[in-house]
Motif scaffolding. Structure first.
Motif, PDB file in Angstrom:
ATOM      1  N   ALA A  67     -34.639  18.420  15.119  1.00 19.20           N
ATOM      2  CA  ALA A  67     -33.578  19.302  15.824  1.00 19.20           C
ATOM      3  C   ALA A  67     -33.890  20.209  16.799  1.00 19.20           C
ATOM      4  CB  ALA A  67     -32.933  19.768  14.729  1.00 19.20           C
ATOM      5  N   LEU A  68     -35.156  20.580  16.725  1.00 19.89           N
ATOM      6  CA  LEU A  68     -35.731  21.585  17.341  1.00 19.89           C
ATOM      7  C   LEU A  68     -36.267  21.009  19.018  1.00 19.89           C
ATOM      8  CD1 LEU A  68     -37.522  23.997  15.239  1.00 19.89           C
ATOM      9  CD2 LEU A  68     -35.424  24.314  16.220  1.00 19.89           C
ATOM     10  N   ILE A  69     -36.429  19.638  19.110  1.00 17.67           N
ATOM     11  CA  ILE A  69     -36.958  19.135  20.036  1.00 17.67           C
ATOM     12  C   ILE A  69     -36.111  19.181  21.402  1.00 17.67           C
ATOM     13  CG2 ILE A  69     -37.716  16.912  21.511  1.00 17.67           C
ATOM     14  CD1 ILE A  69     -38.740  16.002  18.559  1.00 17.67           C
ATOM     15  N   GLY A  70     -36.535  19.752  22.402  1.00 11.71           N
ATOM     16  CA  GLY A  70     -36.008  20.163  23.694  1.00 11.71           C
ATOM     17  C   GLY A  70     -35.491  21.512  23.614  1.00 11.71           C
ATOM     18  N   THR A  71     -35.599  22.363  22.586  1.00 15.94           N
ATOM     19  CA  THR A  71     -35.201  23.853  22.600  1.00 15.94           C
ATOM     20  C   THR A  71     -36.564  24.559  22.515  1.00 15.94           C
ATOM     21  OG1 THR A  71     -34.837  23.605  19.984  1.00 15.94           O
ATOM     22  CG2 THR A  71     -33.000  23.158  21.575  1.00 15.94           C
TER      23      THR A  71
END
Length: 93
Positions: A3-7
């Protein structure tokens, strides 16, 4: 972690995280004949044993090519574990 990919996290970070988790599970199974460890049982000896395992315990050419960043992370890990144990008053068994 996905869920942290791109953040602020790249897909390569997820790949390295997944690989490390798999190696850690394998290490715990081989070294301790267990499937998991209590957080309170983590200490410098555990970290050093895991590092040694990563460098020598697998038939993997990359094992001997740990980056300086990987080694630095292992070095910082002991300090972080100790801080968390102190903060939450976790006693080593």
């Amino acid at each position: 972690m996905a869920a942290l990919i791109g953040t602020g996290y790249a897909e390569g970070t997820l790949d390295r995280f997944t690989i490390t988790i798999n190696h850690l599970r394998e290490f715990i199974k081989i070294k301790f004949n267990r499937v998991d460890m209590e957080f309170a049982d983590l200490d410098l000896a555990f970290i050093k044993d895991f590092e040694f395992y990563l460098r020598t315990g697998r038939n993997n050419k990359k094992a001997n090519k740990m980056s300086k960043a990987d080694i630095a992370i292992l070095g910082k890990l002991e300090k972080e574990i100790q801080l968390i144990k102190e903060k939450y008053n976790i006693r080593t068994a």
